[in-house]
Design a protein around this motif. Structure first.
Motif, PDB file in Angstrom:
ATOM      1  N   VAL A  57      -3.597 -12.066 -10.833  1.00 40.72           N
ATOM      2  CA  VAL A  57      -4.060 -12.537  -9.528  1.00 40.72           C
ATOM      3  C   VAL A  57      -5.524 -12.943  -9.604  1.00 40.72           C
ATOM      4  N   SER A  58      -5.964 -13.767  -8.679  1.00 43.90           N
ATOM      5  CA  SER A  58      -7.356 -14.210  -8.685  1.00 43.90           C
ATOM      6  C   SER A  58      -8.291 -13.219  -7.996  1.00 43.90           C
ATOM      7  N   ASP A  59      -7.749 -12.399  -7.082  1.00 35.69           N
ATOM      8  CA  ASP A  59      -8.554 -11.428  -6.347  1.00 35.69           C
ATOM      9  C   ASP A  59      -7.678 -10.189  -6.132  1.00 35.69           C
ATOM     10  N   VAL A  60      -7.963  -9.128  -6.854  1.00 31.74           N
ATOM     11  CA  VAL A  60      -7.119  -7.939  -6.807  1.00 31.74           C
ATOM     12  C   VAL A  60      -7.088  -7.333  -5.404  1.00 31.74           C
ATOM     13  N   ASP A  61      -8.227  -7.237  -4.734  1.00 26.98           N
ATOM     14  CA  ASP A  61      -8.251  -6.655  -3.385  1.00 26.98           C
ATOM     15  C   ASP A  61      -7.398  -7.466  -2.415  1.00 26.98           C
ATOM     16  N   ARG A  62      -7.497  -8.793  -2.479  1.00 24.56           N
ATOM     17  CA  ARG A  62      -6.698  -9.652  -1.603  1.00 24.56           C
ATOM     18  C   ARG A  62      -5.215  -9.494  -1.909  1.00 24.56           C
ATOM     19  N   ALA A  63      -4.867  -9.412  -3.194  1.00 21.12           N
ATOM     20  CA  ALA A  63      -3.467  -9.242  -3.584  1.00 21.12           C
ATOM     21  C   ALA A  63      -2.933  -7.887  -3.128  1.00 21.12           C
ATOM     22  N   VAL A  64      -3.727  -6.837  -3.274  1.00 19.82           N
ATOM     23  CA  VAL A  64      -3.304  -5.515  -2.801  1.00 19.82           C
ATOM     24  C   VAL A  64      -3.039  -5.569  -1.303  1.00 19.82           C
ATOM     25  N   ALA A  65      -3.938  -6.186  -0.557  1.00 15.95           N
ATOM     26  CA  ALA A  65      -3.748  -6.287   0.896  1.00 15.95           C
ATOM     27  C   ALA A  65      -2.440  -7.008   1.223  1.00 15.95           C
ATOM     28  N   PHE A  66      -2.122  -8.075   0.512  1.00 16.60           N
ATOM     29  CA  PHE A  66      -0.886  -8.816   0.764  1.00 16.60           C
ATOM     30  C   PHE A  66       0.339  -7.959   0.445  1.00 16.60           C
ATOM     31  N   TYR A  67       0.396  -7.419  -0.758  1.00 18.07           N
ATOM     32  CA  TYR A  67       1.589  -6.661  -1.168  1.00 18.07           C
ATOM     33  C   TYR A  67       1.729  -5.352  -0.405  1.00 18.07           C
ATOM     34  N   ARG A  68       0.629  -4.713  -0.028  1.00 13.99           N
ATOM     35  CA  ARG A  68       0.672  -3.464   0.722  1.00 13.99           C
ATOM     36  C   ARG A  68       0.884  -3.724   2.211  1.00 13.99           C
ATOM     37  N   ASP A  69       0.037  -4.574   2.807  1.00 19.23           N
ATOM     38  CA  ASP A  69       0.019  -4.724   4.258  1.00 19.23           C
ATOM     39  C   ASP A  69       1.025  -5.744   4.783  1.00 19.23           C
ATOM     40  N   VAL A  70       1.279  -6.800   4.024  1.00 17.00           N
ATOM     41  CA  VAL A  70       2.212  -7.829   4.482  1.00 17.00           C
ATOM     42  C   VAL A  70       3.635  -7.519   4.025  1.00 17.00           C
ATOM     43  N   LEU A  71       3.804  -7.222   2.729  1.00 15.38           N
ATOM     44  CA  LEU A  71       5.151  -6.925   2.224  1.00 15.38           C
ATOM     45  C   LEU A  71       5.557  -5.469   2.411  1.00 15.38           C
ATOM     46  N   GLY A  72       4.591  -4.576   2.565  1.00 14.71           N
ATOM     47  CA  GLY A  72       4.912  -3.176   2.831  1.00 14.71           C
ATOM     48  C   GLY A  72       5.139  -2.313   1.599  1.00 14.71           C
ATOM     49  N   LEU A  73       4.702  -2.749   0.415  1.00 10.07           N
ATOM     50  CA  LEU A  73       4.838  -1.910  -0.772  1.00 10.07           C
ATOM     51  C   LEU A  73       3.830  -0.764  -0.698  1.00 10.07           C
ATOM     52  N   ARG A  74       4.179   0.364  -1.305  1.00  9.34           N
ATOM     53  CA  ARG A  74       3.316   1.543  -1.285  1.00  9.34           C
ATOM     54  C   ARG A  74       2.250   1.428  -2.370  1.00  9.34           C
ATOM     55  N   PHE A  75       0.984   1.556  -1.981  1.00  8.47           N
ATOM     56  CA  PHE A  75      -0.127   1.533  -2.931  1.00  8.47           C
ATOM     57  C   PHE A  75      -0.099   2.819  -3.736  1.00  8.47           C
ATOM     58  N   LEU A  76      -0.246   2.716  -5.068  1.00  7.46           N
ATOM     59  CA  LEU A  76      -0.260   3.890  -5.933  1.00  7.46           C
ATOM     60  C   LEU A  76      -1.678   4.264  -6.349  1.00  7.46           C
ATOM     61  N   PHE A  77      -2.351   3.373  -7.100  1.00  6.91           N
ATOM     62  CA  PHE A  77      -3.703   3.673  -7.562  1.00  6.91           C
ATOM     63  C   PHE A  77      -4.344   2.414  -8.121  1.00  6.91           C
ATOM     64  N   ALA A  78      -5.675   2.458  -8.237  1.00  2.90           N
ATOM     65  CA  ALA A  78      -6.457   1.360  -8.809  1.00  2.90           C
ATOM     66  C   ALA A  78      -7.456   1.974  -9.790  1.00  2.90           C
ATOM     67  N   PRO A  79      -7.137   1.984 -11.089  1.00  3.58           N
ATOM     68  CA  PRO A  79      -8.027   2.614 -12.061  1.00  3.58           C
ATOM     69  C   PRO A  79      -9.302   1.832 -12.347  1.00  3.58           C
TER      70      PRO A  79
END
Length: 121
Positions: free
Chosen positions: A12-34
């Protein structure tokens, strides 16, 4: 012997933006960001790894993620209400002996093609 898929990686080009999409829009559960360039989410037991571009890996390649749902019309409406833009509406793809296969397609912020799929009995 292969025993299923354990993880899928998307560049992805922007990890934070992608996390927001997959977590907040698609509803996937966030696990961790090392690290700031890497994050993991859960898609019903399969890890989705989102990573920043590195080397030959660039955002928006030709892979398609198919997310299984039990109510494609309801999920389509809910995900669209949370800001996703769909390429098409839920539609019948194939009639099988014991079910109908329905799908619809959308893009994530980097242009990856995603699909919702339901096997209607």
């Amino acid at each position: 012997m292969i025993d299923g898929i354990g993880q899928i990686a998307l560049t992805v080009s922007d990890v934070d933006r992608a996390v927001a999409f997959y977590r907040d829009v698609l509803g996937l559960r966030f696990l961790f960001a090392p690290a700031p360039t890497l994050a993991f989410l859960d898609a019903n037991g399969i890890r989705l790894m989102l990573s920043a571009a590195e080397g030959e890996f660039t955002p928006g390649s030709s892979s398609v993620l198919y997310f299984r749902v039990s109510d494609i019309e309801g999920e389509h409406a809910a995900i669209a209400a949370r800001g996703a833009t769909f390429i098409d509406a839920p539609h019948l793809v194939a009639r099988m002996p014991d079910h109908e296969l329905w799908m619809c397609f959308l893009k994530d912020p980097d242009g990856h093609t995603l699909a919702l799929m339901e096997e209607k009995r």
